[in-house]
Structures are given as C-alpha cells and as structure tokens.
Design a protein around this motif. Structure first.
Motif, PDB file in Angstrom:
ATOM      1  N   ALA A   4     -13.214  -0.065  24.934  1.00  0.00           N
ATOM      2  CA  ALA A   4     -14.391   0.137  24.077  1.00  0.00           C
ATOM      3  C   ALA A   4     -15.491   0.235  25.866  1.00  0.00           C
ATOM      4  O   ALA A   4     -16.543   0.471  25.416  1.00  0.00           O
ATOM      5  CB  ALA A   4     -14.691  -0.365  23.154  1.00  0.00           C
ATOM      6  N   GLU A   5     -15.057  -0.049  26.162  1.00  0.00           N
ATOM      7  CA  GLU A   5     -16.370  -0.581  27.594  1.00  0.00           C
ATOM      8  C   GLU A   5     -17.017  -1.393  27.413  1.00  0.00           C
ATOM      9  O   GLU A   5     -18.072  -1.690  28.393  1.00  0.00           O
ATOM     10  CB  GLU A   5     -16.951   1.089  27.631  1.00  0.00           C
ATOM     11  CG  GLU A   5     -16.396   2.613  28.667  1.00  0.00           C
ATOM     12  CD  GLU A   5     -17.077   3.261  28.975  1.00  0.00           C
ATOM     13  OE1 GLU A   5     -16.779   4.144  29.869  1.00  0.00           O
ATOM     14  OE2 GLU A   5     -18.608   3.740  28.252  1.00  0.00           O
ATOM     15  N   SER A  43     -21.804  -1.520  38.339  1.00  0.00           N
ATOM     16  CA  SER A  43     -20.606  -0.386  38.490  1.00  0.00           C
ATOM     17  C   SER A  43     -20.057   0.018  37.449  1.00  0.00           C
ATOM     18  O   SER A  43     -18.392   0.704  37.563  1.00  0.00           O
ATOM     19  CB  SER A  43     -19.733  -0.458  39.675  1.00  0.00           C
ATOM     20  OG  SER A  43     -20.819  -0.747  41.224  1.00  0.00           O
ATOM     21  N   LEU A  44     -20.671  -0.430  36.593  1.00  0.00           N
ATOM     22  CA  LEU A  44     -19.583  -0.161  35.280  1.00  0.00           C
ATOM     23  C   LEU A  44     -20.267   1.140  34.481  1.00  0.00           C
ATOM     24  O   LEU A  44     -21.730   1.483  34.422  1.00  0.00           O
ATOM     25  CB  LEU A  44     -20.049  -0.672  34.223  1.00  0.00           C
ATOM     26  CG  LEU A  44     -20.265  -2.255  34.607  1.00  0.00           C
ATOM     27  CD1 LEU A  44     -21.039  -3.347  33.093  1.00  0.00           C
ATOM     28  CD2 LEU A  44     -19.062  -2.963  34.559  1.00  0.00           C
ATOM     29  N   ALA A  45     -19.245   2.044  33.849  1.00  0.00           N
ATOM     30  CA  ALA A  45     -19.663   3.380  33.617  1.00  0.00           C
ATOM     31  C   ALA A  45     -20.808   3.216  32.219  1.00  0.00           C
ATOM     32  O   ALA A  45     -20.210   1.917  31.475  1.00  0.00           O
ATOM     33  CB  ALA A  45     -17.906   3.750  32.823  1.00  0.00           C
ATOM     34  N   GLN A  46     -20.981   4.049  32.479  1.00  0.00           N
ATOM     35  CA  GLN A  46     -22.946   4.260  31.496  1.00  0.00           C
ATOM     36  C   GLN A  46     -22.228   5.259  30.212  1.00  0.00           C
ATOM     37  O   GLN A  46     -20.897   6.189  30.441  1.00  0.00           O
ATOM     38  CB  GLN A  46     -23.170   4.300  31.852  1.00  0.00           C
ATOM     39  CG  GLN A  46     -24.791   3.873  33.129  1.00  0.00           C
ATOM     40  CD  GLN A  46     -24.628   2.530  32.539  1.00  0.00           C
ATOM     41  OE1 GLN A  46     -25.102   1.926  31.561  1.00  0.00           O
ATOM     42  NE2 GLN A  46     -23.875   1.372  33.396  1.00  0.00           N
ATOM     43  N   LEU A  57     -16.645   3.924  39.060  1.00  0.00           N
ATOM     44  CA  LEU A  57     -17.342   3.060  38.134  1.00  0.00           C
ATOM     45  C   LEU A  57     -16.313   2.586  37.106  1.00  0.00           C
ATOM     46  O   LEU A  57     -15.039   3.098  37.148  1.00  0.00           O
ATOM     47  CB  LEU A  57     -18.419   3.739  37.121  1.00  0.00           C
ATOM     48  CG  LEU A  57     -19.190   4.704  38.516  1.00  0.00           C
ATOM     49  CD1 LEU A  57     -19.851   5.489  36.632  1.00  0.00           C
ATOM     50  CD2 LEU A  57     -20.352   3.357  39.043  1.00  0.00           C
ATOM     51  N   LEU A  58     -16.473   1.359  36.775  1.00  0.00           N
ATOM     52  CA  LEU A  58     -15.295   0.402  35.827  1.00  0.00           C
ATOM     53  C   LEU A  58     -15.926   0.824  34.907  1.00  0.00           C
ATOM     54  O   LEU A  58     -16.572   0.899  34.080  1.00  0.00           O
ATOM     55  CB  LEU A  58     -15.967  -1.169  36.076  1.00  0.00           C
ATOM     56  CG  LEU A  58     -14.639  -1.785  35.714  1.00  0.00           C
ATOM     57  CD1 LEU A  58     -13.286  -1.897  36.140  1.00  0.00           C
ATOM     58  CD2 LEU A  58     -14.986  -3.330  35.638  1.00  0.00           C
ATOM     59  N   GLY A  66     -15.288  12.677  26.130  1.00  0.00           N
ATOM     60  CA  GLY A  66     -14.957  12.788  27.052  1.00  0.00           C
ATOM     61  C   GLY A  66     -14.406  10.974  28.141  1.00  0.00           C
ATOM     62  O   GLY A  66     -14.373  10.859  29.160  1.00  0.00           O
ATOM     63  N   LYS A  67     -14.573   9.973  27.207  1.00  0.00           N
ATOM     64  CA  LYS A  67     -14.225   8.245  26.901  1.00  0.00           C
ATOM     65  C   LYS A  67     -12.417   8.879  27.639  1.00  0.00           C
ATOM     66  O   LYS A  67     -12.063   9.629  26.513  1.00  0.00           O
ATOM     67  CB  LYS A  67     -14.859   7.783  26.652  1.00  0.00           C
ATOM     68  CG  LYS A  67     -16.454   8.243  26.541  1.00  0.00           C
ATOM     69  CD  LYS A  67     -16.378   7.408  28.303  1.00  0.00           C
ATOM     70  CE  LYS A  67     -17.800   7.160  27.840  1.00  0.00           C
ATOM     71  NZ  LYS A  67     -18.454   6.018  29.089  1.00  0.00           N
TER      72      LYS A  67
END
Length: 907
Positions: free
Chosen positions: A131-132, A201-204, A227-228, A242-243
C-alpha cells in the motif's frame, strides 16, 4: 567501514564474493516449504532466511579458524549444496551435531512465515511493504532489527529469533511487493537498512502507477515512471484510483480498476501477476538477507551472533538445587560434576554455551543466576551451602519453572533434591513448559518414597508425593532417579553424559514384564551405548546379536563395564557396539526402570502445522502440538545425514513414523513419510490420521527406516506429544515492556472439535498483576459466551472468542528481565483432558534517556537504538511440544554456495 550508499557492484573482490549465482527460473516468496504444493519449485521466505544464515555462518567459519583443527577452505564448498551438517563437520569435526543450530534456524524461519498467518500481522501493510507504505515499512523493519539486538544482548535469544524472523520477512517482501526489480535495480536498496538516508523518489498519493490488466499475467501494467511504489492488498487500506494492486486470486483490490497486480511472490500467475520477475526478486532478497545477518553480526560480535543462531554443537548446563539443611551431599555432588564438566570441556567445541543455577527451599526459590562464563558459574555454585530448613515438602517446581524460563531450548536440566514438591499444582504447567522449551529434566532424588525415616515433615506424606516429578520427567523425556546420599556423587556422573547429544533407544516392550526380555536395536551410526537399570534388582543380563551375554557382576565383562551404586546400575557397552537386536532380561522386586541411550549425530527435529491453502500466501501455520479437529501435518527434519560415512555414500532414509501411546508403548498407527525437497536436506512430511487426532493421551513419534546399506534405523522423539482440545493464541504489545507501564495482550481461543466448556487461568512470572475483560470480546462469527466470576468460555464447534489482558509492569521491574505470561484453558471439572497452555515471552527494557530516544526513521539516529519497543508475535499452542526447523530449498541443489562479504553500514 563502507559508506552506506556504495553499490554492491563497486565492492571489489576482497569485499564481495559471489559463488555460482545461477538460480534456476522459478519460485516465490511464499511462507515455507508447504507452499511448494501451490507453486512447485518456489523459493520461500524460509528458503531465503536459511540460505542467508548458512552463508553468513560459512563466512564466520572462514574468518575464525577452529582451534586445534585446520582452517576451512572456501574451495571445498564450491559447487556444492550448502548444508548445516557439512559446515559443522568441517569446522567442529566429523559427527558434530548441528541439531541446535538447525533448530534455531527453524525458530527464525517459522517466525518469518508466521507473519503471513497471524491475525496481528498478516493484514498489516507496514509489515509487508504494501500500500505504498514504504517509509512506515522501513520504520518497522528498523525497529525489529533494533529489538533483535536488544533481546540478544539481554540473553533472550528466543525472543531475538522471533524479532529477527519478522524483520527478515519485511525485508524480503520489499523486493517482491515493490517495483524495485521492475525499475531495473540489480542490487539491494542501499538505504533500506540504513535510516541515516531518506528513502527518495517515492510515488505520492496522486501519482498513477498502474494500468488496467485483465489477464493473470501482467508484465506491462506498470506505467512508465521511475518512482518507487508497492501494491495495495485487500480493503485495508482501500486502493486509490490509478494505484497498483498486490494481485492474485485472493486480493480483493485486484478486481477494481486498474486490475491485475505487481507481486512476485510465486511462479504461479494465479498468485503473482509479475511471476516472471520472481527470479530477480529472489536474488535481491537473498542478498539483502545476507546483508542483514552481517549487520547483526557486527553489532553482536561473533560470540553474540553465534549465540543468536546457536552455532555450536554444545548444549547448556542448568542446575536446580535444593539448599535445605539435609542437602549437603547432593550440593557437593553437583559441585563435583559441574567442576568436572567445566575443566573437561573448557576451550573445546563442547564447552556449555550457558550456565543456569536456581536454588530453592521453603518457602522461597531463586533468584536465577545465568552466565556464559564457566568461572562465574563455578564461583556462584561453590558459594552455595545447605542451610536451615530440613522439613518437607519444598518449592521445587517453582524453581524448575524459573530455570525453564532462562534455559535455552534443547537443553538438559538437573534437579537435586531430597524432598517432594510443595507446589504440585504447577505440574501441568511445568510439563507444558518443558515441551515448549524442548528441555529434558532429570530429577536426582536422595529420598526413597517407601521409607518412613528421613527429613522432618509437617504432616504424614503420601508415598505418591513424588508423582509430579514422574509426570514432568515423562513429559520432558527425562527420568527420576532415586538414590542414597552415599551414592549421589557416583549417580550424578550421568550429568556429564547427558549434556552430550544422546538419543534414547526404544525398548519393546516399553516397561519390564516378568520373564520377558526387553529388546532394543543398535545401528551402525550409534556409539557409546549405555544401559541404566534402576530399582530393587536381584539379577539381570544383557545379550548382543551374536548371543554373547553379560550379567550383573561389577567390572569389565565381554560386552562392557558394569558399575553399581546402590539400586542404580550402569553398563557402558564397548565401542563399537555390534549392530542388530539386543536383549535385556531383568529380575526385580516391583517395576524396575530400564533406559538405553547412545550418542549419534543422526537424529531429527519435528513440529506440526496446519495447511493454509485458501489464502493469498499458501503455507503451513506452525504449531507445537496438533489441535483436535484440524487437519494437521507432521514436519520432520533429519539431522546428521552426513554421518553416512563420506561424501557420495548412500544416505540413510526414514520411510514411516510409528505412533505409540505413552507410557505403555501400544501402537496407535503408522503414517508414511513423504520427502520434501532434495534428499540430502532430510525433510519429510506426514498427514496425521483423524483417529489419532481424536486421542486424548500422550503419544510418541518413532521414525523407522534404513541406513545406506539397508540395515534398520529407529529414532524416537525425546518428548511425547499430545492433541490439544483448543487453539490458544496469545500475543503481546508492539514493544518491549517498560517499567511503570501497563501492556495490553490479546487472546484468541478457538474450538474445531465440538462444544468446549473451558475454565481460564492466567499467570505471570515474575508475579506481575494481570487483569482482563474476558467477558466483553468475541468474534462476530462466533457467539462465544464468557461467564463470571471465574473466567470461563463456552465454544461450539468452529467458534472462536477474543479477549484482552493487561499486564501491569511495576516501577521496580529490572531492565533486561524476562517475563513469562501463561494462559491455561481447562475443560470442566469432570473432564480427563489435560489443560492447554499458551506461553508468551516478553522482555522488560528501561527507556533510554531522552536524548537517546530514536528519532523518526528518516533521521540520522543509528538503526540499533534499543529504546523502542518490540512486538512479540507468536503464541505457543501447547500442552508442550518440541519444534524443529525446515531447511528445504528446491533450488539449492543447483544454486550451490553464495557467500557475501559485505561492508557494514552505520549501525
């Protein structure tokens, strides 16, 4: 020390050595070997954990040459499957047992696998990098590693292995659940174990990461970005538009656009949409696991790291001593034996790894003294004298319970006393604890229960007053030896024999029957066979397979040397003993006891498990004992297969397990053993029959097979097992215990075999206050009913109930002290079923000064700050039970050896 951000590919040949990194295509991060049924050929969490540990152990052996032996050569391990037995034979000498090391690896591996099954961890995205929640996952990973070090430095290696398993699970999940591999990374994340560096560089939240994929296999569903990210699983938390999803049949989020998923957990597209990248994820997860082990080694030192993984063939030495006034001879005997062991084994591979000493009398017992320094142990023991008291009974079982709490698993505990127990009410609990800790207890009692004279008594005592000792000895695989003061020093010599790795040979029949010989079998892998006979013996003889006999005459005979100490006889059979069927005939008054033991490296570990095949992570949920009504598997790990006589020789193998009632030995059935993985790993599994799972008495496991040339093999588990009527799960807080705080504990009780009316009891050692709300929690699917004033619960079949306990830790609680919380569930008063126990180990840690408290994970604080709390993950579901590790790995046979000598980060 290398900077944390140096890529592994830049570490030159003196730092990084990869040997035959040739993984076959396949595999998955499913929990354990049972997962291979769902995805054959898979690489599991268990595989990654144990392979990493073996590589770091080899590294340690190469750097620390064994005393008195030639150093290991790396080239001797090239192109070979790396096996614990081979490592121990090369380093400590041929035949050196790796049983404790493999059991410790099993503890770590089962703790790792349990993260996918336990209700407190299986759906927590922070524990799986889902879940990011990558920053939160790194925080929890760092905490678990800190807690591993803190528990190890407090000498609670059981808890340290549990926390290490949880940490490795999260670390390995990162490479399967995130898109690190899809981003083309060829090395482990340089900052995941180093919180001095921020994860960048983490996806937001608003960044789309996946496109829709309606197929099982989704190789191109990640959007083109750098992005990670990681996938969402289930509905907690819900997946934003979109995730990416985790993916697979059991992921509810994967049916919501964008469909599909990105996990690399298996070779099966039904479970893993990115199954084609599993190989790369497994490689990086293995490298990262080796990196984590090396970091722990740097923090604990070689000695502490070796204790963490029990990298030794030696056991511990644990004494429980009655110190009342009549015990002078017994205390002197304990001192003599301890001194002999210390002097004989000092500086050798068989030097005990830990010494434990617990005194008792009436009304007190303890304190416990533990050390790894033989001189400190000897000094403490030498200061003990028999003083005061002198009446009977005494607080023996309370002292034994304290010793069990501090004695490492797979150890022997020796109790010296001349009194019966005043605390016999603890019998069931101590029985269970001996099996949960897999410790064997031997009572040396200088009191004849049939004699009227002796020490003073407050009341007339029953000749059955020693029955609690008999029960504990039977449950633990030990024995009770009655002797007299003048013989105690000679009889106590069994202490030195018993702390070697001994197996007990099964007798047929199990007890002496008039005019019928006892039969036992000796195979070519046994040595130092000893026959012990105890009782009012008038005569006996022993006969070997060639027909040569020896009677009870003392001294040297044709088969060995006979010693007599009062009513205790010991025959040490000459080496090598003749293979085949031996007989013992005993004529005695009453029922004499006969025990045959031998030294061998060929033994086995075992545990039980429940197949979990209907969820996102198929595998085996580990248990210490089978639970009535549940389909249960027996998992066996044979140790010492290298004792076949040399590389390339035929392997011994076991074909089936015989189940026998205890203590009479009546056969309950036979179950075939099926190999799991390559034969050299010695992994076997068996499905327990429903008829056995309905039995109420204890039973033993006897493995039957053949050696490499077709001769019979028999090995018996050191402790009996029992089917427990209910499942108990007891879990603690996400943290160590701090003095002056109240810690919440969770309890779950489940029945799978019919109605259960259960009385519940709770206790804590030391005696911290426990409160509960057991009347207010129940699962929605089960209308469980709790009654007052005593905690009770009624469960129908397939019902579960939940409860909450609060443990009050006083301000005076000592830092680094161990707390054992026990929950006991017993059927109604008329029931003959023994109670079921759940044990929870917790560690008290005083908070660090304010300026040393850990900052958030993105700060510059060191990783291994021990002030943060730890969550204790696992509950023993047991009336006792031994456990063993599994080291199966279907890709090791071609993978060979990989050794990684890493530079260390800023821990």
């Amino acid at each position: 020390m290398l900077p944390a951000d140096v890529p592994l590919c830049h570490l030159g040949p003196s730092v990084l050595l990869l040997l035959q990194l040739l993984l076959p295509s396949a595999s998955a991060f499913f929990p354990n070997i049972w997962s291979l049924l769902a995805a054959p050929g898979s690489i599991t969490h268990q595989d990654l954990t144990e392979e990493a540990a073996l590589n770091v152990t080899l590294h340690l052996f190469l750097e620390q040459p064994p005393p008195g032996r030639p150093p290991l050569r790396l080239e001797d391990f090239l192109g070979r499957t790396l096996l614990a037995d081979d490592l121990f034979a090369a380093y400590f000498g041929p035949g050196s047992p790796s049983r404790r090391f493999r059991a410790a690896l099993g503890e770590v591996s089962r703790a790792n696998a349990a993260q996918d099954f336990l209700p407190t961890s299986k759906n927590d995205p922070d524990l799986h990098f889902d879940a990011e929640r990558l920053g939160q996952g790194r925080t929890r990973l760092v905490e678990a590693l800190r807690e591993t070090v803190a528990a190890a430095k407090a000498l609670d290696y059981t808890l340290a292995r549990q926390r290490l398993g949880a940490a490795l699970h999260a670390l390995q999940d990162f490479y399967s659940h995130s898109n690190w591999v899809e981003l083309g990374r060829q090395q482990p994340h340089p900052h995941l174990l180093w919180p001095r560096q921020e994860l960048r560089s983490l996806a937001q939240a608003g960044d789309p990461t996946c496109s829709d994929c309606e197929e099982l296999s989704c190789p191109g569903n990640l959007l083109g970005f750098t992005l990670l990210t990681s996938g969402y699983f289930g509905t907690r938390p819900s997946k934003p538009p979109g995730k990416c999803s985790h993916g697979g049949h059991f992921d509810q989020s994967s049916s919501q656009p964008p469909r599909g998923g990105i996990n690399k957990d298996s070779t099966s597209p039904g479970f893993s949409p990115h199954h084609m990248l599993h190989l790369q994820a497994a490689k990086l997860a293995l490298l990262a696991s080796i990196q984590a082990f090396n970091l722990l080694r740097s923090r604990l030192g070689d000695r502490g790291f070796s204790r963490l993984l029990d990298i030794t063939p030696a056991s511990s030495l644990s004494f429980v001593l009655d110190t009342t006034g009549s015990m002078g001879e017994e205390i002197n005997a304990a001192k003599i034996q301890a001194r002999h062991i210390v002097e004989q084994r000092r500086g050798t591979p068989m030097e005990p790894t830990q010494y434990v000493l617990v005194p008792f009398h009436d009304p007190g017992f303890g304190p416990v003294f533990t050390t790894s320094d033989p001189d400190s142990f000897w000094q403490q023991l030498n200061e003990m004298h028999a003083l005061g008291g002198g009446d009977e009974p005494e607080m023996c079982l309370s002292a034994l319970e304290l010793a069990l709490l501090h004695t490492p698993p797979l150890s022997d505990i020796f109790v010296f006393t001349d009194a019966s127990p005043k605390d016999a009410f603890l019998t069931n609990r101590v029985e269970s604890l001996t099996q949960e800790r897999r410790c064997r207890v031997t009572f040396l009692v200088t009191e004849d229960p049939s004699r009227a004279q002796g020490r003073a008594r407050r009341e007339v005592l029953s000749p059955l007053r020693f029955e609690p000792y008999e029960a504990v000895a039977l449950a633990s695989g030990g024995e009770v030896i009655f002797t007299e003061d003048q013989y105690i020093q000679d009889v106590a010599a069994i202490v030195g024999d018993s702390i070697a790795d001994l197996v007990t040979l099964p007798l047929e029949p199990r007890v002496v029957v008039a005019e019928r010989p006892l039969v036992f079998r000796v195979d070519g892998l046994l040595q130092k066979v000893t026959v012990r006979i105890h009782g009012e013996v008038s005569s006996f003889w022993i006969r070997n397979p060639a027909g040569v006999s020896q009677g009870q005459e003392e001294g040297e005979g044709p088969l060995g040397h006979t010693h007599r100490f009062g009513r205790f006889w010991m025959v040490r059979v000459n080496d090598p003993p003749q293979s085949g069927t031996w007989e013992i005939q005993v004529t005695a008054k009453g029922t004499p006891r006969v025990r045959v033991q031998a030294q061998t490296s060929l033994d086995f570990l075992f545990h039980f498990g429940i197949p979990m095949e209907d969820g996102p992570h198929p595998g085996l949920y580990p248990l210490t004992q089978p639970v009535a009504g549940l389909q249960t598997q027996l998992l066996v790990e044979v140790t010492g297969l290298g004792s076949r006589g040399g590389p390339g020789g035929p392997l011994p193998h076991f074909s089936h397990v015989v189940l026998r009632g205890v203590p009479q030995g009546a056969e309950l059935g036979q179950v075939p053993l099926e190999p799991r993985g390559p034969p050299e790993r010695g992994l076997l599994a068996a499905s327990l029959p429903p008829t056995l799972l309905s039995t109420s008495g204890p039973f033993s496991l006897e493995l039957v097979g053949q050696d490499g040339v077709g001769r019979g093999l028999h090995r018996v588990a050191p402790q009996p097992c029992a089917v427990v009527p209910v499942l108990l799960e007891l879990s603690g807080p996400r943290g160590f215990l701090a003095p002056g705080t109240t810690a919440p504990l969770s309890l779950r009780i489940a029945s799978f075999s019919g109605p259960q009316d259960l009385h519940l009891r709770t206790s804590a050692k030391p005696s911290f206050a426990l409160t509960s709300n057991l009347s207010s929690y129940s699962e929605p699917v089960a209308e469980a009913r709790w009654w007052h004033p005593l905690p009770r619960v009624h469960l129908e079949q397939n019902e579960s109930a939940w409860g909450r306990l609060w443990l009050e830790v006083p301000d005076t609680a000592a830092s680094d002290s161990v707390v054992m919380v026990t929950v006991t569930a017993k059927n109604g008063e008329a029931s003959t079923m023994p109670p079921t126990h759940a044990f929870l180990r917790l560690l008290v840690q005083a908070p660090a000064p304010q300026d040393q408290l850990p900052a958030p994970a993105y700060s510059t604080d060191p990783v291994l700050n021990t002030s943060r709390p730890a969550f204790h993950f696992f509950t023993s579901v047991t009336q006792g039970g031994a456990g063993g590790g599994l080291v199966g790995n279907p890709w090791w046979t071609t993978f060979g050896v990989m050794l990684l000598l890493l530079g260390l980060g800023p821990w």
